[in-house]
Design an enzyme around this catalytic site. Structure first.
Site, PDB file in Angstrom:
ATOM      1  N   TYR A 135       0.810  -1.210   0.000  1.00  0.00           N
ATOM      2  CA  TYR A 135       0.000   0.000   0.000  1.00  0.00           C
ATOM      3  C   TYR A 135       0.850   1.270   0.000  1.00  0.00           C
ATOM      4  CZ  TYR A 135      -4.098  -2.879   1.153  1.00  0.00           C
ATOM      5  OH  TYR A 135      -5.110  -3.814   1.129  1.00  0.00           O
ATOM      6  N   LYS A 190       3.415 -15.353   3.157  1.00  0.00           N
ATOM      7  CA  LYS A 190       3.453 -16.099   1.897  1.00  0.00           C
ATOM      8  C   LYS A 190       4.919 -16.349   1.569  1.00  0.00           C
ATOM      9  CE  LYS A 190       1.188 -18.015  -1.550  1.00  0.00           C
ATOM     10  NZ  LYS A 190       0.482 -19.292  -1.335  1.00  0.00           N
ATOM     11  N   ASP A 222      -3.057 -18.286   2.207  1.00  0.00           N
ATOM     12  CA  ASP A 222      -4.158 -19.024   1.593  1.00  0.00           C
ATOM     13  C   ASP A 222      -4.708 -20.077   2.554  1.00  0.00           C
ATOM     14  OD1 ASP A 222      -1.666 -20.181   1.321  1.00  0.00           O
ATOM     15  OD2 ASP A 222      -1.929 -20.786  -0.759  1.00  0.00           O
ATOM     16  N   ASP A 246      -5.756  -6.754   5.639  1.00  0.00           N
ATOM     17  CA  ASP A 246      -6.944  -6.088   5.103  1.00  0.00           C
ATOM     18  C   ASP A 246      -7.983  -7.132   4.706  1.00  0.00           C
ATOM     19  OD1 ASP A 246      -8.733  -4.330   3.982  1.00  0.00           O
ATOM     20  OD2 ASP A 246      -7.367  -3.524   2.486  1.00  0.00           O
ATOM     21  N   ASP A 250     -11.551  -8.724   7.197  1.00  0.00           N
ATOM     22  CA  ASP A 250     -12.925  -8.658   6.705  1.00  0.00           C
ATOM     23  C   ASP A 250     -13.548 -10.049   6.644  1.00  0.00           C
ATOM     24  OD1 ASP A 250     -12.833  -5.954   6.517  1.00  0.00           O
ATOM     25  OD2 ASP A 250     -12.921  -5.836   4.341  1.00  0.00           O
TER      26      ASP A 250
END
Length: 364
Positions: A135, A190, A222, A246, A250
């Site tokens: 970001y 990851k 994942d 992020d 959610d």
């Protein structure tokens, strides 16, 4: 205590109004100032984060934030879109640690998309690093490719990057939080594909040596996404980078039945924070009086607990929310047969009544 109140756009003004009502009945001595942010600030000042708003946020002891964004601003250049306000506040205030608790209230187990036995008693704390990763990484932009699969074609690019101090400080936050809970941290990465997250994994492992009383496990993102819907109660504290956090926060929010129930805190190194519901501005329901204000009220409770040293007042808000849910009141996002559907203002009335010791009633 000085609180900066930044309602923002969409339902932000409605839900923040109810949270402020709750703060005002707690018999606390504080001063507050309200300022425009996001699309509302762009309309008035030509920028989503005007200097006057940033100045107020810097001077305050804590910030209560609503939500920003509206589809009508999607065609603006990126630097002027409402969402840049929250990114700017994180950057200018050094808000590097995002706390997102995913707590499933007993009364709402039916509202989750998962079986009740999978979510009953769910209590996860996701700690997301906020100021690094893709970001904020540079370089970024658009250009004509000189290599890759399609040389000469237009391409866009962003840079994922983390420095060692950035990873160390968020790891310390996670391990210290775990010491106050069940003493288990899951670090999500990851590392099998991304060099950035192999580095993340190595640094988190180094920091863990200072916390021998806390269990550490590493999990690929994942797999973490899959396990959150397969066996969510196996998690306690989850720490991860900006982008993964992020997405996963959610996902965890929906395990609880509604993202409208989830508060969040974004803290600097000294405990000053910005507090906001985890959901967005929901322009499609703005002004209809149906938005769920509970996440914003619970964010205000986090603000009292983490930044303003008012744990007792925070407890009163949280107890009032539980009492209202136990009384069967529900906004549309958490409503089910056998409960009473109420609007934003009525939910605020009920929480205020619970705090002040009055009978919880509804006009419905």
């Amino acid at each position: 205590m000085k609180i900066a109140i930044l309602p923002g756009d969409g339902i932000g003004t409605e839900i923040v109004h109810e949270a402020v009502r709750v703060l005002n009945v707690l018999d606390l001595k504080f001063e507050s100032d309200t300022a425009l942010v996001g699309g509302a600030a762009y309309e008035a000042h030509g920028h989503p984060l005007p200097e006057s708003t940033l100045k107020l946020a810097k001077e305050a002891d804590a910030i209560l934030f609503g939500a920003v964004g509206d589809w009508k601003y999607d065609k603006l250049e990126r630097a002027l879109r409402p969402e840049q306000a929250i990114l700017g506040l994180r950057k200018h205030l050094g808000l590097f640690a995002n706390f997102r608790p995913a707590l499933c209230y007993a009364e709402l187990t039916h509202a989750s998309s998962l079986k009740p036995e999978l979510v009953a008693g769910l209590d996860i704390l996701i700690i997301r690093e906020l100021t690094g990763d893709i970001y904020f990484g540079q370089p970024r932009g658009r250009r004509i490719a000189t290599d890759g699969h399609f040389p000469g074609a237009e391409e866009a690019f962003d840079t994922m990057r983390y420095s060692k101090p950035e990873i160390e400080r968020i790891a310390h936050v996670a391990f210290q939080a775990a010491r106050k809970r069940s003493k288990k941290v899951t670090s999500v990465d990851k590392a099998n594909v991304l060099e950035t997250f192999q580095f993340w994994k190595d640094v988190v492992t180094e920091v863990h040596a200072q916390y021998p009383d806390v269990e550490l496990e590493h999990m690929y993102v994942d797999n973490a996404a899959m396990q959150l819907v397969r066996a969510p109660k196996k998690f306690d504290v989850v720490v991860t980078g900006n982008m993964f956090g992020d997405i996963l926060s959610d996902e965890a929010a929906m395990l609880t039945g509604s993202i409208g129930m989830l508060p969040s805190a974004s803290l600097d190194k000294n405990g000053k924070g910005l507090y906001e519901p985890s959901h967005g501005s929901a322009p499609d329901i703005a002004g209809k009086g149906v938005a769920n204000p509970l996440a914003t009220m619970l964010s205000a409770a986090m603000m009292l607990r983490f930044s303003l040293d008012q744990a007792g007042a925070a407890d009163r808000i949280e107890s009032a929310v539980k009492a209202v849910l136990a009384a069967g009141l529900r906004t549309p996002d958490i409503w089910s047969e056998g409960t009473t559907k109420v609007g934003t203002r009525e939910m605020g009335d009920a929480v205020v009544a619970a705090i002040t010791g009055k009978t919880i009633t509804t006009k419905s």
